[in-house]
Design an enzyme around this catalytic site. Structure first.
Site, PDB file in Angstrom:
ATOM      1  N   HIS A 120       0.818  -1.215   0.000  1.00  0.00           N
ATOM      2  CA  HIS A 120       0.000   0.000   0.000  1.00  0.00           C
ATOM      3  C   HIS A 120       0.854   1.268   0.000  1.00  0.00           C
ATOM      4  O   HIS A 120       0.327   2.372  -0.181  1.00  0.00           O
ATOM      5  CB  HIS A 120      -0.936   0.002   1.213  1.00  0.00           C
ATOM      6  CG  HIS A 120      -2.275   0.596   0.922  1.00  0.00           C
ATOM      7  ND1 HIS A 120      -2.472   1.570  -0.029  1.00  0.00           N
ATOM      8  CD2 HIS A 120      -3.500   0.354   1.455  1.00  0.00           C
ATOM      9  CE1 HIS A 120      -3.754   1.914  -0.068  1.00  0.00           C
ATOM     10  NE2 HIS A 120      -4.398   1.179   0.822  1.00  0.00           N
ATOM     11  N   ASP A 170      -2.001   1.951  -5.009  1.00  0.00           N
ATOM     12  CA  ASP A 170      -3.285   2.431  -4.491  1.00  0.00           C
ATOM     13  C   ASP A 170      -4.349   1.354  -4.650  1.00  0.00           C
ATOM     14  O   ASP A 170      -4.287   0.505  -5.551  1.00  0.00           O
ATOM     15  CB  ASP A 170      -3.720   3.699  -5.228  1.00  0.00           C
ATOM     16  CG  ASP A 170      -2.775   4.866  -4.977  1.00  0.00           C
ATOM     17  OD1 ASP A 170      -2.170   4.892  -3.882  1.00  0.00           O
ATOM     18  OD2 ASP A 170      -2.642   5.722  -5.864  1.00  0.00           O
TER      19      ASP A 170
END
Length: 439
Positions: free
Chosen positions: A411, A415
């Site tokens: 992450h 995204d």
């Protein structure tokens, strides 16, 4: 007679130290030239160290699980002739330079050393007959084969057979490496009529054995890498359901037409092709992240890691340039690498350099999984098992073959929207498999 000292060889590629995984000889053994003395490991590759001379082993330079520097003393052998050191200056081999750090992961269910191949029980000597023979000839409880409190070392197969026979492994002498009890040891013990049989059968007897398994070699590397990946990478997972009915129909047709000539296809080569096509639109997912330098490197080439379970533990052979191979090319290369990993012959180059990884447990894949990213990559695609179940299509209940893709992403650089769109793109290819062959 002279003394020949063998030092830890230079494995190459700037490697300064290796882990001593297992000894294949012990002090007092006579060994021959080219006989494998020890197994050592660097990164994920296990390497066999052969002897360059004939002679008798008189000292070992370290114990399994220890890290040794390249150039440090590995073994001393007594040879005919002068040897390569002064016999008058002989002293016990020095200890290894340092001990490998203990892994902070739970101990595995299997021994990380290279396991000895279990000896099959002869067909004419089933467990019941062996147990009857033991009961007939046993007259007294033997003295322990090891000191009080010392735990017997044996493989799960040996322990299971001993349990079936009612044999207490504490009393069985072991002739394997480090006193390991082999199937032959168990056969010899039973043949002597030395096994005490537990009264009342074995099904409900109390069990008190404990097995301490050192986390060394490949298992330690796996534990360290998994721990580091979970500590440094903020994982997030995305699960999508895929209708693979048409994909399975295509695979069946391809195998019927080309299976004998080109080999049978599994589902994975088709998924590999879908990944190759999908990363063209999402290059940020076919990438590695150097978090120390703060640099994400995207790759045009698709070097697909295929997580594979082996007797020694989890390995990730790499199918290089999957984008340049057809279905059978990827299938054949994947099969070759998986076999090399399974028998411990995969090279360091074949186990490194992947840009994205697929993890599949096949028919045992469960419904959903949360795979751990193969650092420094930024994505891993987990393949769950395929099941046939009723689905509603055009208002009708029909049987469809369904499969989940459970994928994890880094992450920090991927995204959620990009990850979802990437998996949806793969889903589109798999649900309409003709598009796999349209560039």
């Amino acid at each position: 007679m002279g003394i020949h000292v063998i030092k830890m060889p230079d494995i190459g590629e700037g490697i300064a130290e290796v882990e001593l995984v297992a000894w294949n000889v012990k002090v007092g053994d006579m060994i021959t030239e080219d006989q494998v003395m020890a197994d050592v490991m660097t990164d994920k590759a296990t390497i066999e160290i052969p002897s360059p001379v004939h002679g008798k082993v008189i000292a070992l330079g370290g114990a399994a699980g220890q890290v040794m520097a390249v150039g440090s003393e590995l073994i001393r052998i007594e040879v005919e002739g002068a040897g390569n050191v002064d016999a008058n200056a002989f002293s016990p081999a020095p200890a290894p330079t340092k001990a490998a750090p203990a892994a902070a992961a739970p101990a595995p269910a299997t021994v990380a050393e290279k396991p000895a191949a279990p000896t099959a029980t002869p067909a004419n000597a089933p467990a019941a007959a062996a147990a009857a023979s033991v009961a007939k000839t046993s007259s007294s409880v033997p003295s322990a084969a090891r000191a009080n409190g010392e735990k017997p070392i044996a493989s799960p197969a040996v322990r299971r057979r001993a349990w079936d026979l009612g044999v207490e492994l504490q009393f069985v002498p072991g002739t394997g490496a480090a006193g390991r009890i082999t199937q032959d040891d168990l056969d010899a013990y039973v043949a002597r009529g030395s096994a005490p049989i537990a009264s009342g059968g074995n099904s409900y007897r109390e069990l008190h054995e404990e097995t301490a398994i050192p986390v060394i070699g490949l298992r330690r590397k796996i534990a360290q890498k998994m721990q580091d990946a979970k500590r440094r990478i903020p994982h997030f997972s995305y699960v999508e359901e895929v209708d693979v009915t048409e994909l399975e129909a295509l695979r069946t047709q391809l195998n019927q037409k080309w299976g004998k000539e080109r080999g049978k296809l599994s589902l994975l080569p088709l998924l590999m092709r879908a990944v190759v096509l999908a990363v063209r639109d999402y290059p940020q997912i076919n990438a590695r992240y150097d978090d120390e330098a703060g640099v994400v490197t995207q790759f045009a080439a698709v070097h697909l890691g295929i997580a594979a379970q082996t007797p020694a533990g989890l390995m990730v052979p790499v199918v290089r340039h999957a984008e340049a191979r057809d279905l059978w090319g990827n299938a054949n290369e994947m099969g070759r690498l998986a076999e090399a990993a399974r028998i411990g012959k995969a090279t360091r180059e074949e186990l490194s350099g992947s840009t994205i990884t697929i993890s599949s447990l096949g028919a045992l894949g469960g419904i959903v999984s949360t795979p751990v990213i193969n650092s420094p990559e930024v994505a891993i695609i987990g393949v769950n098992k395929m099941v046939e179940r009723p689905m509603i299509r055009n208002g009708q209940v029909v049987a469809r073959k369904m499969m989940n893709l459970s994928s994890s992403f880094d992450h920090r650089v991927v995204d959620g929207m990009d990850a979802a769109q990437f998996i949806q793109t793969i889903r589109g290819y798999l649900e309409c498999p003709a598009t796999l062959f349209i560039d």
